[in-house]
Design a protein around this motif. Structure first.
Motif, PDB file in Angstrom:
ATOM      1  N   ARG A   1      -0.398  -4.611   8.145  1.00  0.00           N
ATOM      2  CA  ARG A   1      -1.502  -6.042   8.330  1.00  0.00           C
ATOM      3  C   ARG A   1      -1.196  -6.800   6.927  1.00  0.00           C
ATOM      4  NH1 ARG A   1      -6.533  -1.788   7.956  1.00  0.00           N
ATOM      5  NH2 ARG A   1      -6.370  -0.993  10.228  1.00  0.00           N
ATOM      6  N   SER A   2      -1.202  -5.868   5.664  1.00  0.00           N
ATOM      7  CA  SER A   2      -0.356  -6.989   4.377  1.00  0.00           C
ATOM      8  C   SER A   2       0.450  -7.821   4.646  1.00  0.00           C
ATOM      9  CB  SER A   2      -0.726  -6.300   3.050  1.00  0.00           C
ATOM     10  OG  SER A   2      -0.311  -7.379   1.818  1.00  0.00           O
TER      11      SER A   2
ATOM     12  N   PHE B   1     -11.602  -4.423   8.796  1.00  0.00           N
ATOM     13  CA  PHE B   1     -10.799  -5.261   9.575  1.00  0.00           C
ATOM     14  C   PHE B   1      -9.853  -5.753  10.696  1.00  0.00           C
ATOM     15  CE2 PHE B   1      -6.171  -5.495  11.022  1.00  0.00           C
ATOM     16  CZ  PHE B   1      -5.840  -6.756  10.650  1.00  0.00           C
TER      17      PHE B   1
ATOM     18  N   ALA C   1       0.787  -1.010   0.271  1.00  0.00           N
ATOM     19  CA  ALA C   1      -0.342  -0.227  -0.080  1.00  0.00           C
ATOM     20  C   ALA C   1       1.175   1.461  -0.206  1.00  0.00           C
ATOM     21  CB  ALA C   1      -1.290  -0.064   0.613  1.00  0.00           C
TER      22      ALA C   1
ATOM     23  N   THR D   1      -4.169  -9.335   0.595  1.00  0.00           N
ATOM     24  CA  THR D   1      -3.740  -7.669  -0.111  1.00  0.00           C
ATOM     25  C   THR D   1      -4.751  -7.394   0.715  1.00  0.00           C
ATOM     26  OG1 THR D   1      -6.049  -8.002  -1.696  1.00  0.00           O
ATOM     27  CG2 THR D   1      -3.580  -8.332  -2.461  1.00  0.00           C
ATOM     28  N   PRO D   2      -4.363  -5.715   1.093  1.00  0.00           N
ATOM     29  CA  PRO D   2      -5.407  -4.824   1.477  1.00  0.00           C
ATOM     30  C   PRO D   2      -6.759  -4.647   1.189  1.00  0.00           C
ATOM     31  CG  PRO D   2      -2.988  -3.762   1.185  1.00  0.00           C
ATOM     32  CD  PRO D   2      -2.874  -5.207   0.291  1.00  0.00           C
TER      33      PRO D   2
ATOM     34  N   ASP E   1     -10.428  -2.328   5.256  1.00  0.00           N
ATOM     35  CA  ASP E   1      -9.533  -0.949   6.156  1.00  0.00           C
ATOM     36  C   ASP E   1     -10.696  -1.193   7.825  1.00  0.00           C
ATOM     37  OD1 ASP E   1      -7.736   1.285   6.491  1.00  0.00           O
ATOM     38  OD2 ASP E   1      -9.246   2.137   5.602  1.00  0.00           O
TER      39      ASP E   1
ATOM     40  N   GLN F   1      -8.492  -7.474   2.869  1.00  0.00           N
ATOM     41  CA  GLN F   1      -8.385  -7.724   4.533  1.00  0.00           C
ATOM     42  C   GLN F   1      -9.261  -6.440   4.693  1.00  0.00           C
ATOM     43  OE1 GLN F   1      -4.335  -6.609   5.616  1.00  0.00           O
ATOM     44  NE2 GLN F   1      -4.155  -8.688   6.355  1.00  0.00           N
TER      45      GLN F   1
ATOM     46  N   PRO G   1      -2.232  -0.213   6.319  1.00  0.00           N
ATOM     47  CA  PRO G   1      -2.936  -1.479   5.378  1.00  0.00           C
ATOM     48  C   PRO G   1      -1.627  -2.432   5.132  1.00  0.00           C
ATOM     49  CG  PRO G   1      -2.791   0.850   4.342  1.00  0.00           C
ATOM     50  CD  PRO G   1      -2.598   0.935   5.463  1.00  0.00           C
ATOM     51  N   THR G   2      -0.176  -1.761   4.155  1.00  0.00           N
ATOM     52  CA  THR G   2       0.908  -2.532   4.345  1.00  0.00           C
ATOM     53  C   THR G   2       1.451  -3.286   5.373  1.00  0.00           C
ATOM     54  OG1 THR G   2       2.158  -1.142   2.553  1.00  0.00           O
ATOM     55  CG2 THR G   2       3.486  -2.009   3.690  1.00  0.00           C
TER      56      THR G   2
END
Length: 494
Positions: free
Chosen positions: A110-111, A126, A102, A117-118, A123, A121, A107-108
């Motif tokens: 988490r990914s 999540f 991301a 991918t975000p 936002d 998942q 988001p990066t």
């Protein structure tokens, strides 16, 4: 077999024994043979490697003193100095097209942790989907421990999941908890964080994090157990903190055309020094022959210091080159400057000084770590990443077997929401508010200067359909999220 001479001698000795002794010796010999070639399934076959993952913050593709692409001289900074990251690149493999999942940090992160991918998942969704005890897939430490329960895992530094989920709840044995940007600031910002700088001997807690990381490495090495260490630095996210001596050095240095801020350069150099201490400790501990070190950034660098509001504009609209030039844009946007980042790996079996042109991305890390640890390279259901161990072992050549080869991105922002797909050298960006799409050829136009959507409408239409289909499959709410009746609340940018 020691003590029994040749096979013929061994046979004669058996024949000369009484039947009971013969049976006993044969059973003993059979046990030795079987024991040497098979072990119970629940016991690890051998000690797997250590894995160190260094995640930097807001560090652009051109923010190194050595080029991220040796064929593109401009991919090196004209001002910054990163001798230790350069050293890592020389000792291992650099990826010219390494991507963050991301264009912003949460988001990066988490990914990477779950190999997804975000878009998949979500936002706002999540926190509910990935709450403890829910149906979330296994994280990096959980996967590694399933392969070999001896693994010990630590997450030090910035977590920033924006969810009620702390590292220990996904398998880490040691962490700093639910940390965010503020936890890395030793000085409270009183003025404009883009213009001010602060002097400290522990900028962005680089020294503290490095000392704790080394202590963890020493403890696991002493215990002779494999470890996974994720060192998620707060640097180089502003506010800008650096040491006095470092600031003095860069204040005296001639400014570059793209990079010129001595405080930011100092913060990066201080970060690089901490990374060098990690590399040194791996050598001191004698574990270099079974330790892999990965480094990447969570997203690209801010496009200007201070940043601008019209960051989606064509580069020709600005009087000065962007900090990520020759890439376009920076943090917050899905042009290459926002998602193409420093990405490199060193370790056993990796050719020193090698360069890989095959695209890889942050959600590939989990399956890559799994294969290095002795697990299957095939991803679990619900994952998007694939292992790139073949690239590491074959000088940058080989397959990356993902469920889907294309890369899919989405920028969760109500002000300028946009998505993107990268398929080989083709890239399409879809802007949700206008419906406009832009098509670029990344092989011949790294800077995304020439929009080919009107010249090749068929390709643009096909890529847009693939992008929308992926979103429809994995997060259909995005297809209606940006209508006038359903505008998500715009959050302040971090």
């Amino acid at each position: 077999m020691a003590g029994f001479g040749t096979a013929g001698t061994f046979t004669k000795q058996i024949r000369s024994m009484n039947p009971k002794s013969t049976r006993l010796l044969l059973l003993l010999a059979l046990g030795l043979v079987v024991g040497s070639s098979h072990r119970p399934a629940h016991l690890p076959q051998a000690t797997p490697p250590n894995i160190i993952f260094i995640l930097t913050d807001d560090q652009g593709w051109t923010s190194l003193s050595s080029p991220m692409d040796t064929g593109v001289p401009e991919s090196a900074s004209d001002y910054y100095e990163t001798p230790n990251i350069d050293r890592l690149a020389r000792a291992g493999m650099r990826f010219t097209r390494g991507y963050a999942p991301a264009a912003i940090c949460s988001p990066t992160r988490r990914s990477i942790q779950f190999g997804q991918t975000p878009i998949r998942q979500g936002d706002e969704e999540f926190p509910a989907r990935y709450r403890p005890g829910g149906q979330a897939p296994r994280s990096i430490p959980q996967v590694l421990k399933a392969i070999d329960p001896r693994y010990r895992a630590a997450h030090l530094g910035k977590w920033d999941f924006r969810a009620e989920l702390v590292p220990e709840q996904v398998g880490y044995d040691l962490s700093d908890g639910d940390t965010r940007n503020g936890n890395g600031n030793l000085v409270q910002v009183k003025g404009d964080k883009w213009d001010e700088h602060y002097l400290t001997e522990d900028p962005k807690k680089i020294n503290t994090l490095t000392e704790r990381a080394i202590a963890f490495m020493q403890k696991q090495t002493s215990a002779q157990v494999p470890f996974y260490l994720q060192l998620s630095h707060y640097a180089t996210h502003v506010n800008m903190e650096t040491k006095q001596a470092t600031l003095d050095h860069f204040s005296k240095k001639k400014a570059g055309k793209r990079h010129s801020n001595p405080a930011w350069a100092g913060m990066l150099f201080d970060l690089d020094t901490g990374i060098g201490e990690i590399l040194d400790e791996v050598e001191k501990l004698g574990i270099a022959d079974h330790t892999y070190i990965f480094l990447m950034a969570d997203n690209g660098a801010v496009e200007f210091l201070p940043p601008v509001k019209n960051r989606l504009d064509h580069p020709s609209k600005f009087k000065e080159p962007m900090r990520n030039y020759p890439l376009r844009g920076g943090k917050w946007v899905l042009y290459e400057g926002g998602i193409r980042v420093p990405f490199m790996v060193m370790g056993p079996g990796i050719k020193a000084g090698s360069q890989c042109e095959v695209p890889v991305i942050g959600w590939d890390l989990l399956p890559t770590f799994a294969e290095l640890a002795g697990g299957t390279p095939m991803p679990e259901k619900g994952r998007d990443g694939g292992s790139f161990v073949a690239l590491l072992k074959n000088a940058g050549q080989g397959p990356v077997n993902r469920p889907v080869q294309d890369f899919y991105f989405h920028r969760y922002n109500a002000g300028y929401p946009h998505s993107a797909i990268i398929s080989g050298n083709d890239k399409l960006v879809h802007f949700w508010k206008t419906g406009k799409t832009e098509l670029y050829d990344l092989e011949n136009d790294k800077g995304e200067l020439v929009d080919l959507s009107t010249r090749n409408p068929a390709k643009a239409k096909a890529l847009d359909a693939r992008l929308l289909n992926y979103i429809k499959q994995h997060n259909p709410g995005l297809l209606t999220a940006y209508t006038k009746k359903s505008q998500p609340k715009e959050k302040p940018e971090d």
